[in-house]
Design an enzyme around this catalytic site. Sequence first.
Site, PDB file in Angstrom:
ATOM      1  N   GLU A  93       0.910   4.242  -7.180  1.00 48.40           N
ATOM      2  CA  GLU A  93       1.115   3.293  -8.277  1.00 48.40           C
ATOM      3  C   GLU A  93       0.041   2.219  -8.285  1.00 48.40           C
ATOM      4  O   GLU A  93      -0.491   1.852  -7.236  1.00 48.40           O
ATOM      5  CB  GLU A  93       2.462   2.578  -8.116  1.00 48.40           C
ATOM      6  CG  GLU A  93       3.663   3.469  -8.166  1.00 48.40           C
ATOM      7  CD  GLU A  93       4.935   2.674  -7.899  1.00 48.40           C
ATOM      8  OE1 GLU A  93       6.012   3.221  -8.120  1.00 48.40           O
ATOM      9  OE2 GLU A  93       4.842   1.509  -7.444  1.00 48.40           O
ATOM     10  N   CYS A 106      -3.314  -4.680  -9.149  1.00 47.98           N
ATOM     11  CA  CYS A 106      -2.709  -4.496  -7.833  1.00 47.98           C
ATOM     12  C   CYS A 106      -2.765  -3.009  -7.497  1.00 47.98           C
ATOM     13  O   CYS A 106      -2.241  -2.187  -8.254  1.00 47.98           O
ATOM     14  CB  CYS A 106      -1.270  -4.999  -7.824  1.00 47.98           C
ATOM     15  SG  CYS A 106      -0.439  -4.813  -6.215  1.00 47.98           S
ATOM     16  N   CYS A 113       4.496   4.825   2.681  1.00 48.33           N
ATOM     17  CA  CYS A 113       4.291   3.800   3.705  1.00 48.33           C
ATOM     18  C   CYS A 113       5.221   4.100   4.873  1.00 48.33           C
ATOM     19  O   CYS A 113       6.326   4.613   4.675  1.00 48.33           O
ATOM     20  CB  CYS A 113       4.595   2.409   3.137  1.00 48.33           C
ATOM     21  SG  CYS A 113       4.266   1.044   4.280  1.00 48.33           S
ATOM     22  N   CYS A 117       9.906  -1.581   5.775  1.00 52.13           N
ATOM     23  CA  CYS A 117      10.500  -2.838   5.315  1.00 52.13           C
ATOM     24  C   CYS A 117      11.729  -2.551   4.455  1.00 52.13           C
ATOM     25  O   CYS A 117      11.667  -1.751   3.516  1.00 52.13           O
ATOM     26  CB  CYS A 117       9.474  -3.661   4.534  1.00 52.13           C
ATOM     27  SG  CYS A 117       8.034  -4.131   5.508  1.00 52.13           S
ATOM     28  N   CYS A 120      11.790  -2.721   0.396  1.00 53.22           N
ATOM     29  CA  CYS A 120      10.672  -2.135  -0.341  1.00 53.22           C
ATOM     30  C   CYS A 120      10.895  -0.650  -0.600  1.00 53.22           C
ATOM     31  O   CYS A 120      11.219   0.112   0.317  1.00 53.22           O
ATOM     32  CB  CYS A 120       9.371  -2.342   0.442  1.00 53.22           C
ATOM     33  SG  CYS A 120       7.902  -1.733  -0.397  1.00 53.22           S
ATOM     34  N   CYS A 334       6.997  -2.655  -5.842  1.00 53.58           N
ATOM     35  CA  CYS A 334       6.205  -1.635  -5.161  1.00 53.58           C
ATOM     36  C   CYS A 334       7.029  -0.381  -4.888  1.00 53.58           C
ATOM     37  O   CYS A 334       8.098  -0.447  -4.290  1.00 53.58           O
ATOM     38  CB  CYS A 334       5.680  -2.176  -3.835  1.00 53.58           C
ATOM     39  SG  CYS A 334       4.436  -3.446  -4.022  1.00 53.58           S
TER      40      CYS A 334
END
Length: 349
Positions: A93, A106, A113, A117, A120, A334
């Site tokens: 993205e 961004c 990932c 976290c 997220c 995100c």
Amino acid sequence: MELTDIKSFDLDELTEYIVSLGEPKFRAKQLYEWMHVRLVPGYDEMTNIPASLKAKLKENTFYASLYPERVQVSKEDGTSKYLFRLYDGNYIESVLMHYHHGDSVCISSQAGCRMGCRFCASTLDGLARNLYPSEMLDQIYRIQSLTGNRVSNVVVMGSGEPFDNFDNFIKFEKLLTDENGLNISARNLTVSTCGLVPRIYELADMRLQITLAISLHSPTDEMRKKLMPVANKYSISEIMDACSYYIEKTGRRITFEYSLVKGENDGSEHALILADLVKGMNCHINLIPVNPIKERDYRQSDTKSIKKFKDILEKNRIQVTVRREMGRDIDGACGQLRKRYMDDNAAKI
């Protein structure tokens, strides 16, 4: 045969490669301009490159050019979210945001990932792979080509942990700021990390003039461990020491990102601890009303709590802003668009 990632070469490396193919040096400059100034999506658009060289390049190189699988534009603020398909079928993205000072993009640094976290969406399916420098660049190139507008600011704060892909990020920075390419100032580049301490020191020693943002989100180790698994490896004290070193080496102000989660980290007591933690440091606090994701039960702090939190920091002479919410109606957080798209496709199989 492994293909050469040609768009990740700087001009000197490209020149060396072109000469190795038996071509004259000046071809490298022409190619570099087509890739990094004119931003063409492939060799066929390069009108002054001979067909014989194009054939060699198509046979021996990988030319990163992202395909916009989906584009969503916010009706609220004009923010655009791009879902790009990579050559291997992975998705990433990017977000285009319009500000009075210019357009900001961004970008993602990884497909997925592995940092984990809790608030997220990027991390829900783990890490697929690191992005090449060329793939980080091409997010900017495709958006600029699609919109026709010059990008003035770049934020590496999309999906992924940039310092988990450190070498490729540094190469990306070199290409982005190259006067022979887009020539975006290092001061207009921000990179965000969840706190990989050794990489903060490494970046500091390079004395680059980029803006470093730390995803802090909690003022104590105990609380941070509940939200961010990386806190089990690096303490807040270690992060603060690394940040002080970064400020000393670069002279740059640090930004601390702090996502406000209702009932978790948004109380007055949390604001006071945070104020004490950063007092005297050349820093700025960016408060972020958390963007809820359906896979977690975290809720956004209410307006009153956000204002009270901000007021406490300001009374302690801490520079603080509340991030303007953008793209809420287009899966703005995100990893949200990527996650939803992949889940929808999986459901069709």
